[in-house]
Motif scaffolding. Sequence first.
Motif, mmCIF file in Angstrom:
data_model
loop_
_atom_site.group_PDB
_atom_site.id
_atom_site.type_symbol
_atom_site.label_atom_id
_atom_site.label_comp_id
_atom_site.label_asym_id
_atom_site.label_seq_id
_atom_site.Cartn_x
_atom_site.Cartn_y
_atom_site.Cartn_z
ATOM 1 N N LEU A 381 0.824 -1.201 0.000
ATOM 2 C CA LEU A 381 0.000 0.000 0.000
ATOM 3 C C LEU A 381 0.862 1.256 0.000
ATOM 4 O O LEU A 381 0.528 2.244 -0.668
ATOM 5 C CB LEU A 381 -0.921 0.003 1.220
ATOM 6 C CG LEU A 381 -1.916 1.168 1.296
ATOM 7 C CD1 LEU A 381 -2.915 1.097 0.138
ATOM 8 C CD2 LEU A 381 -2.654 1.154 2.629
ATOM 9 N N ALA A 382 1.986 1.230 0.703
ATOM 10 C CA ALA A 382 2.850 2.411 0.784
ATOM 11 C C ALA A 382 3.440 2.797 -0.566
ATOM 12 O O ALA A 382 3.800 3.959 -0.787
ATOM 13 C CB ALA A 382 3.971 2.161 1.795
ATOM 14 N N VAL A 383 3.527 1.834 -1.489
ATOM 15 C CA VAL A 383 4.039 2.130 -2.832
ATOM 16 C C VAL A 383 3.214 3.220 -3.498
ATOM 17 O O VAL A 383 3.718 4.012 -4.317
ATOM 18 C CB VAL A 383 4.059 0.849 -3.679
ATOM 19 C CG1 VAL A 383 4.339 1.155 -5.150
ATOM 20 C CG2 VAL A 383 5.095 -0.128 -3.149
ATOM 21 N N SER A 384 1.934 3.297 -3.157
ATOM 22 C CA SER A 384 1.052 4.255 -3.816
ATOM 23 C C SER A 384 1.450 5.701 -3.538
ATOM 24 O O SER A 384 1.165 6.588 -4.354
ATOM 25 C CB SER A 384 -0.397 4.038 -3.365
ATOM 26 O OG SER A 384 -0.540 4.303 -1.978
ATOM 27 N N VAL A 385 2.094 5.969 -2.417
ATOM 28 C CA VAL A 385 2.408 7.362 -2.061
ATOM 29 C C VAL A 385 3.372 7.994 -3.067
ATOM 30 O O VAL A 385 3.055 9.031 -3.669
ATOM 31 C CB VAL A 385 2.942 7.443 -0.619
ATOM 32 C CG1 VAL A 385 3.409 8.861 -0.302
ATOM 33 C CG2 VAL A 385 1.861 7.017 0.373
ATOM 34 N N PRO A 386 4.559 7.413 -3.321
ATOM 35 C CA PRO A 386 5.430 8.045 -4.317
ATOM 36 C C PRO A 386 4.896 7.957 -5.743
ATOM 37 O O PRO A 386 5.101 8.877 -6.541
ATOM 38 C CB PRO A 386 6.752 7.272 -4.179
ATOM 39 C CG PRO A 386 6.378 5.961 -3.563
ATOM 40 C CD PRO A 386 5.226 6.255 -2.668
ATOM 41 N N VAL A 387 4.202 6.866 -6.067
ATOM 42 C CA VAL A 387 3.667 6.745 -7.429
ATOM 43 C C VAL A 387 2.609 7.814 -7.687
ATOM 44 O O VAL A 387 2.588 8.448 -8.745
ATOM 45 C CB VAL A 387 3.087 5.332 -7.658
ATOM 46 C CG1 VAL A 387 2.368 5.261 -9.002
ATOM 47 C CG2 VAL A 387 4.200 4.283 -7.610
ATOM 48 N N THR A 388 1.740 8.033 -6.723
ATOM 49 C CA THR A 388 0.714 9.065 -6.885
ATOM 50 C C THR A 388 1.341 10.451 -6.971
ATOM 51 O O THR A 388 0.914 11.290 -7.776
ATOM 52 C CB THR A 388 -0.287 9.003 -5.724
ATOM 53 O OG1 THR A 388 -0.950 7.745 -5.743
ATOM 54 C CG2 THR A 388 -1.319 10.117 -5.834
ATOM 55 N N ALA A 389 2.357 10.719 -6.149
ATOM 56 C CA ALA A 389 3.048 12.008 -6.219
ATOM 57 C C ALA A 389 3.643 12.217 -7.608
ATOM 58 O O ALA A 389 3.575 13.323 -8.175
ATOM 59 C CB ALA A 389 4.136 12.073 -5.156
ATOM 60 N N TRP A 390 4.208 11.162 -8.180
ATOM 61 C CA TRP A 390 4.744 11.248 -9.540
ATOM 62 C C TRP A 390 3.627 11.476 -10.554
ATOM 63 O O TRP A 390 3.736 12.325 -11.452
ATOM 64 C CB TRP A 390 5.508 9.961 -9.847
ATOM 65 C CG TRP A 390 5.989 9.837 -11.266
ATOM 66 C CD1 TRP A 390 6.929 10.591 -11.895
ATOM 67 C CD2 TRP A 390 5.532 8.886 -12.237
ATOM 68 N NE1 TRP A 390 7.105 10.177 -13.190
ATOM 69 C CE2 TRP A 390 6.259 9.126 -13.426
ATOM 70 C CE3 TRP A 390 4.603 7.848 -12.207
ATOM 71 C CZ2 TRP A 390 6.062 8.372 -14.583
ATOM 72 C CZ3 TRP A 390 4.417 7.091 -13.354
ATOM 73 C CH2 TRP A 390 5.139 7.354 -14.526
#
Length: 550
Positions: A381-390
Amino acid sequence: MVAVCFVAFAIYVGVGYWLQVRHGFILGDALSRVAAAQSVLFSRDPHLAAIGFIFTPLSAMLQIPMLTLAPIWPEMAERAFSGTLMSAVFMAGAAVQILGMGLDRGLPRSYAVTITAIFALNPMIVFYGANGMSEAPFIFFMSWAVRRLMMWMVDDDVHHLVTAGGIAMGLAYLTRYDAVACVAAAGVLVGVTTYRRARPAPRVRRALLDTLLVSGPGAATFLGWAAVSWLITGEAFAQFTSQYGNAAILEQSGQGPVDFGAGLGFAAVCVALLAPTLVPIALWCVSGRWGRPGLVVVLAPLSIYGAALAFQALSYASGATFPFLRFFIIAVPLTACLAMLAVPEGVAAAPKRRGRYAPAPVPPRPRRRSRAAFAPVALLLAVSVPVTAWGMGMPNYAPQEYALGAVLAPDPDNVTERKALERRIAASFSTERRIADYLDSLALPEGSVITDTVYGFAILAASPLSTTFVIPSDPDFTALLNDPAAGGVRYLLAVPPEGRGVSDALNLRYPTLYETGADIATLELEIPNDGDSQPNWRLYRVNEPPPGAQ
């Protein structure tokens, strides 16, 4: 839960203050809702219907009490800070609902808080918890409904259906039109589930009753809002039929037909940017519950959140809406909810009122719950944080978010076209604030300036002297527009008759007004606009009627 609510609320309010009050980064839909709510209180003819019927009304109506402070603190309206307070409350509430989903299942508090923190700090969640848009209340109401339906799957308590359908989904429709798909999905889910459970009772009657409980209030809200809109404006679905609605805006903006397959592909990319690990977490969740009674619980988030995603994907693929990343934001709480269901459960709280057709409680199996059972899901789930920011920095998918770069990473020496566009978007509505200041400095009497709210909403929100303006919600708007000189109107605020400006009431009444004054007014000021996709304004002084004219 109280601590999570207050911490999240403080973060969202702080971000909203920094973006909107300090830097003036305001989204147009948020500011237009503020202007609509302000008209209810401070226009020449204050009345509740002034809130309008293009948007569903709840997110604007809830700002009315806060806007009573606008005469004391103008930024409450001018910088849409009332919208920040509204969205911060709801997004903090959404974080509480996500946390509750984990605690209801008896998960370790540390894991439930971790998943909630990842959800609450997702960049899209932070941004839309801070900016006054309708995403925050929609996510809250949908998460509330999903949580209650998950509990109903376990204990068959009718009170969960009343809360999910009678309150959460009914209010969700008054927040966003997407909710109509969720109301329908909830009805199907509950009806089928009850039909399968109700044995040997009259299955059809019980299934229809439960369906009515969960979907009836949402359907009544849908019909009621359409009826009120029709009675007041003559249009039941102004969002789709009005000159100010979505269909008209799409035509005016020049958005051509969308290839259906390409539209679905766009939706899939948006979901992947917001929730890149949605599919593996969902598969993990289903595989861990396969063959167990608890599998049916997963149907609640997949059905309700999934209906909102499907509605938006089909709407864009059919050319009925815009290519905005935010329309798929519901993928974020969906993934967080599934993360709560993808790990071994603990001892859930005992149901308060177990229904007649509740499944037999399954005693928890002794198991060793080590970090190995929880850490992989949390990391996914934490992967979504940098991917969404990108993803928020990609203008093709995030046209309303990528200009945050002008605030987060200002670089005045960067002269690239990308940075210049970011700065123009970040400067939106600064010109309208200057226009409002200029008109206020003239100390004009009531009803001196006619403007439409197509673009004029930003000027209205920025002016503490709202009665100076004649706007479409005023009952005498048409009469004064037809004969401004006789009505004491001194100025007309004109925008170019192109793009969305073709629907501006002044251009419809006087097609040559912007270019020539239409023989009723004389150009006094031309105001170039600093904002991106905002019109260059012209202020026309109304010609005095010739002596002896009636």
